[in-house]
Design an enzyme around this catalytic site. Structure first.
Site, PDB file in Angstrom:
ATOM      1  N   ARG A 196       0.678   1.559   3.502  1.00 12.95           N
ATOM      2  CA  ARG A 196      -0.545   1.773   4.263  1.00 12.95           C
ATOM      3  C   ARG A 196      -0.446   3.124   4.951  1.00 12.95           C
ATOM      4  O   ARG A 196       0.632   3.586   5.322  1.00 12.95           O
ATOM      5  CB  ARG A 196      -0.746   0.671   5.310  1.00 12.95           C
ATOM      6  CG  ARG A 196      -1.190  -0.669   4.731  1.00 12.95           C
ATOM      7  CD  ARG A 196      -2.603  -0.583   4.143  1.00 12.95           C
ATOM      8  NE  ARG A 196      -3.100  -1.878   3.689  1.00 12.95           N
ATOM      9  CZ  ARG A 196      -2.978  -2.334   2.445  1.00 12.95           C
ATOM     10  NH1 ARG A 196      -2.321  -1.602   1.539  1.00 12.95           N
ATOM     11  NH2 ARG A 196      -3.487  -3.502   2.103  1.00 12.95           N
ATOM     12  N   GLU A 224      -8.585   6.810   6.553  1.00  7.40           N
ATOM     13  CA  GLU A 224      -8.976   6.470   5.180  1.00  7.40           C
ATOM     14  C   GLU A 224     -10.382   5.875   5.200  1.00  7.40           C
ATOM     15  O   GLU A 224     -10.634   4.959   5.980  1.00  7.40           O
ATOM     16  CB  GLU A 224      -7.994   5.451   4.611  1.00  7.40           C
ATOM     17  CG  GLU A 224      -8.135   5.200   3.125  1.00  7.40           C
ATOM     18  CD  GLU A 224      -7.061   4.286   2.579  1.00  7.40           C
ATOM     19  OE1 GLU A 224      -7.430   3.252   1.982  1.00  7.40           O
ATOM     20  OE2 GLU A 224      -5.866   4.595   2.750  1.00  7.40           O
ATOM     21  N   HIS A 243      -6.438   5.303  -2.858  1.00  8.08           N
ATOM     22  CA  HIS A 243      -6.081   3.885  -2.697  1.00  8.08           C
ATOM     23  C   HIS A 243      -6.429   3.078  -3.952  1.00  8.08           C
ATOM     24  O   HIS A 243      -7.106   2.046  -3.891  1.00  8.08           O
ATOM     25  CB  HIS A 243      -6.793   3.293  -1.479  1.00  8.08           C
ATOM     26  CG  HIS A 243      -6.050   2.134  -0.880  1.00  8.08           C
ATOM     27  ND1 HIS A 243      -6.121   1.808   0.455  1.00  8.08           N
ATOM     28  CD2 HIS A 243      -5.225   1.202  -1.442  1.00  8.08           C
ATOM     29  CE1 HIS A 243      -5.383   0.727   0.694  1.00  8.08           C
ATOM     30  NE2 HIS A 243      -4.834   0.353  -0.443  1.00  8.08           N
TER      31      HIS A 243
END
Length: 280
Positions: A196, A224, A243
């Site tokens: 993450r 993000e 991602h």
């Protein structure tokens, strides 16, 4: 009923017992959960559960998708290592310019790969690295045979040519890859983040990349999505993907099998898999 997080909440939400949230976290998770007084199970389709865990109502269980994204994420990590070390992005740029830029590059062979967060994805990554002639060093929250504990990590970092982050997002891992962590990595080492974005101190990483001392491959960032003009976009020695490590047909097939299995277990009153405990 299907709720994609984009439209208004559907009628009958107060009767929902099982919620399978979409891959992209819907807005206002806390508010949505509060509108489900009958909720007994949240089955995510992601390995990470940080948007849901602190907001779970009393009496409801939380299960993650452990195993679903192992193949895709492990494959991305290997691809990212090779792409950066063999300078594929630079050669693509040269191809677009019509430039023949022959030179030696780095290589994965003979490297030490340090996997930080050795769970099911870490195991899948190690299996895919078999044959690449690398030395794999494993680190997890709890030490066990063949796996180092987190307390040993500072002494292991200087040995690694590649450091792969696969830890969950928790209070303990938030910002763990800080200035001191990065400083312990050897000159020329590669940081690969498939965990993450919040695990890495972005400013500290940008400083190391700008100095040219480290390289990195990121599938996740903080913030993000990465906004226009963010320093990471122009940082040298960096490969960014949006991602997508687990966003594959293989993950989709495994996700459907997991959800079906869990629903059958729930209906039969059988123990569920992947239950998230206090220790994650």
């Amino acid at each position: 009923m299907v709720y994609d997080g984009k439209e208004a909440l559907p009628d009958g939400i107060e009767d929902v017992e099982v919620w399978v949230p979409p891959l992209i976290t819907p807005p206002d998770v806390k508010g949505t959960l509060a509108k489900m007084p009958s909720l007994r199970l949240v089955q995510t389709v992601t390995a990470g559960v940080e948007p849901y865990r602190p907001n779970m109502p009393e009496g409801a269980m939380l299960c993650n998708a452990r195993g679903v994204h192992d193949a895709g994420t492990a494959e991305w990590a290997v691809g990212a290592m090779i792409a950066v070390l063999r300078e594929f992005p630079e050669f693509v740029d040269a191809q677009r310019r019509g430039a023949w830029t022959y030179h030696h590059t780095g290589v994965l062979a003979d490297s030490t790969v340090l996997i930080v967060g050795y769970g099911s994805i870490g195991g899948a990554l190690e299996r895919r690295l078999d044959g690449f002639e690398v030395d794999v060093v494993r680190v997890a929250r709890t030490a066990r045979e063949g796996v180092h504990g987190m307390d040993e990590l500072p002494g292991l970092l200087p040995r690694a040519d590649v450091v792969v982050l696969l830890v969950p997002a928790t209070a303990d891992t938030a910002g763990m890859v800080d200035t001191a962590f990065l400083a312990r990595m050897k000159d020329g080492a590669l940081l690969v983040n498939a965990a993450r974005g919040g695990v890495v101190d972005t400013d500290a990483l940008v400083a190391e990349l700008k100095s040219g001392r480290l390289k990195a491959a990121l599938d996740v960032t903080a913030p993000e999505p990465l906004p226009d003009g963010h320093p990471l976009w122009s940082a040298p020695g960096l490969l960014i993907t949006p991602h997508v490590a687990g966003s594959t047909p293989a993950s989709g097939r495994r996700m459907l099998r997991l959800v079906r299995s869990q629903l059958l277990r729930y209906l039969a009153g059988e123990p569920l898999n992947n239950v998230i405990s206090d220790t994650y």
